[in-house]
Motif scaffolding. Structure first.
Motif, PDB file in Angstrom:
ATOM      1  N   TYR A 145     -18.025  68.695  12.681  1.00 18.09           N
ATOM      2  CA  TYR A 145     -18.245  69.272  11.358  1.00 18.09           C
ATOM      3  C   TYR A 145     -17.235  68.696  10.361  1.00 18.09           C
ATOM      4  O   TYR A 145     -16.029  68.837  10.568  1.00 18.09           O
ATOM      5  N   PRO A 146     -17.683  68.080   9.283  1.00 22.67           N
ATOM      6  CA  PRO A 146     -16.753  67.585   8.261  1.00 22.67           C
ATOM      7  C   PRO A 146     -16.062  68.744   7.542  1.00 22.67           C
ATOM      8  O   PRO A 146     -16.706  69.708   7.143  1.00 22.67           O
ATOM      9  N   LEU A 147     -14.745  68.628   7.355  1.00 25.06           N
ATOM     10  CA  LEU A 147     -13.979  69.681   6.687  1.00 25.06           C
ATOM     11  C   LEU A 147     -14.158  69.669   5.174  1.00 25.06           C
ATOM     12  O   LEU A 147     -13.656  70.565   4.486  1.00 25.06           O
ATOM     13  N   GLU A 148     -14.857  68.700   4.640  1.00 29.46           N
ATOM     14  CA  GLU A 148     -15.015  68.615   3.185  1.00 29.46           C
ATOM     15  C   GLU A 148     -15.784  69.807   2.606  1.00 29.46           C
ATOM     16  O   GLU A 148     -15.742  70.057   1.402  1.00 29.46           O
ATOM     17  N   TYR A 149     -16.493  70.538   3.463  1.00 32.09           N
ATOM     18  CA  TYR A 149     -17.258  71.692   2.986  1.00 32.09           C
ATOM     19  C   TYR A 149     -16.447  72.987   3.050  1.00 32.09           C
ATOM     20  O   TYR A 149     -16.903  74.024   2.579  1.00 32.09           O
ATOM     21  N   ALA A 150     -15.258  72.930   3.646  1.00 27.50           N
ATOM     22  CA  ALA A 150     -14.481  74.150   3.879  1.00 27.50           C
ATOM     23  C   ALA A 150     -14.081  74.834   2.578  1.00 27.50           C
ATOM     24  O   ALA A 150     -14.078  76.067   2.485  1.00 27.50           O
ATOM     25  N   LYS A 151     -13.747  74.058   1.560  1.00 26.18           N
ATOM     26  CA  LYS A 151     -13.337  74.635   0.281  1.00 26.18           C
ATOM     27  C   LYS A 151     -14.479  75.434  -0.346  1.00 26.18           C
ATOM     28  O   LYS A 151     -14.279  76.564  -0.834  1.00 26.18           O
ATOM     29  N   GLU A 152     -15.684  74.875  -0.338  1.00 27.61           N
ATOM     30  CA  GLU A 152     -16.845  75.579  -0.887  1.00 27.61           C
ATOM     31  C   GLU A 152     -17.111  76.869  -0.123  1.00 27.61           C
ATOM     32  O   GLU A 152     -17.419  77.916  -0.729  1.00 27.61           O
ATOM     33  N   MET A 153     -16.979  76.816   1.202  1.00 28.98           N
ATOM     34  CA  MET A 153     -17.214  78.003   2.021  1.00 28.98           C
ATOM     35  C   MET A 153     -16.156  79.064   1.750  1.00 28.98           C
ATOM     36  O   MET A 153     -16.466  80.263   1.639  1.00 28.98           O
ATOM     37  N   ALA A 154     -14.901  78.645   1.619  1.00 25.46           N
ATOM     38  CA  ALA A 154     -13.827  79.596   1.337  1.00 25.46           C
ATOM     39  C   ALA A 154     -14.021  80.246  -0.029  1.00 25.46           C
ATOM     40  O   ALA A 154     -13.787  81.453  -0.194  1.00 25.46           O
ATOM     41  N   ASP A 155     -14.458  79.473  -1.009  1.00 24.51           N
ATOM     42  CA  ASP A 155     -14.676  80.023  -2.355  1.00 24.51           C
ATOM     43  C   ASP A 155     -15.755  81.098  -2.357  1.00 24.51           C
ATOM     44  O   ASP A 155     -15.678  82.065  -3.127  1.00 24.51           O
TER      45      ASP A 155
END
Length: 316
Positions: A88-98
């Motif tokens: 899983y790419p971590l680049e989506y983590a910020k959007e999910m956290a928001d």
């Protein structure tokens, strides 16, 4: 209390864990990265510590056991759970956290199935199993979750502290999803790319054994969360069996005016009594479930008050 906690359950992931931890730190600089080791026999722990992760342990084998310990020990405003296999790419983590921090989502699902999963995953039975599980849960629980088995999720404090972890293994994702849907929690979807494991990294998921466990979990939770529907279906099946035995006896009686097969008639009666009992069992369990949902809402209120109190103390 951490603002964001990245939770990484690990078992023998030395090929990828260092990269996953580094990517998590780059994507979420404000987060604390926790690696929970589940009896690894390779260099997973050393490499994760070298990359800057906080190392903790769970000795009981199984992903469900690891997540139970994670959820008990970590307090955070937002939790990001991700596998240590670098799929899983971590680049989506910020959007999910928001979505958790700003939009008050209780669970954010990292949806692989709407992107590259079917192209990247080389195991056809895994593809079929994911579709089967998704369709089963969405049908049984009238939901629209796009990826049930994903290991990439974000959670609120309220979800983590109210979720009773019962599963020991990979069926934990199914249990999380049903818990959120049944309790009317806010579930959001973020489409994420998926990449297959790198060469040398081996999946711990057994297609057949764990697949059967997941399906068994769905049926058990359907019985637990939707008892009236479950026992009504059972009552209909028993009624059909009873009718199958009774019709020949009735036809013979209409022709001769006599009942030649009394044992069969008695079996019909007992089977139909079991059907009636099933209906009443479903009604009783349904009413108990309504009370449990009321109690759960009060429990959520208590968790929310505790969360707000801790945040106030943190600010002071």
């Amino acid at each position: 209390m951490d603002k964001i906690a990245v939770l990484i359950p690990c078992y023998n992931e030395e090929k990828t864990i260092e990269k996953v931890v580094t990517d998590a730190k780059n994507a979420l600089p404000e987060a604390v990265i926790y690696v929970y080791d589940n009896n690894s026999s390779d260099h997973t722990v050393e490499l994760a510590r070298k990359a800057g992760a906080v190392i903790r342990y769970e000795r009981k084998q199984g992903k469900g056991n690891v997540i139970r310990r994670m959820f008990r020990e970590i307090d955070a405003q937002c939790y990001i759970m991700i596998d240590g296999d670098d799929t899983y790419p971590l680049e989506y983590a910020k959007e999910m956290a928001d979505k958790v921090l700003k939009e008050e989502s209780d669970m954010v699902v990292g949806d692989r199935l709407s992107s590259t999963y079917y192209q990247e995953n080389k195991r056809p039975f895994h593809n079929m199993g994911n579709s089967l599980v998704k369709n089963s849960i969405n049908t049984l629980f009238h939901s629209e979750i796009q990826d049930i088995m994903t290991g990439y999720r974000a959670f609120s404090y309220q979800f983590v502290k109210s979720f009773p972890v019962l599963s020991k293994g990979f069926e934990i994702e199914t249990e999380m999803t049903i818990h959120a849907v049944y309790n009317n929690m806010q579930v959001d979807n973020v489409i994420v790319n998926y990449r297959d494991r790198p060469e040398g990294s081996v999946s711990k998921l057994n297609t057949y054994t764990d697949g059967m466990r997941v399906l068994n979990t769905i049926m058990k939770m359907f019985r637990q969360y939707k008892p009236l529907a479950f026992f009504t279906v059972l009552a209909l099946l028993l009624t059909l069996v009873s009718a199958g035995f009774f019709i020949p006896v009735l036809i013979a009686f209409l022709k001769t005016g006599m009942v030649d097969k009394f044992p069969t008639l008695i079996v019909c009666g007992f089977v139909e009594l079991a059907a009636i009992q099933s209906i009443f069992a479903g009604l009783i369990l349904h009413n108990l479930g309504v009370k449990e949902r009321r109690d759960f809402e009060l429990h959520l209120n208590g968790i929310r008050e505790r969360f707000e109190r801790e945040m106030k103390e943190k600010d002071e």
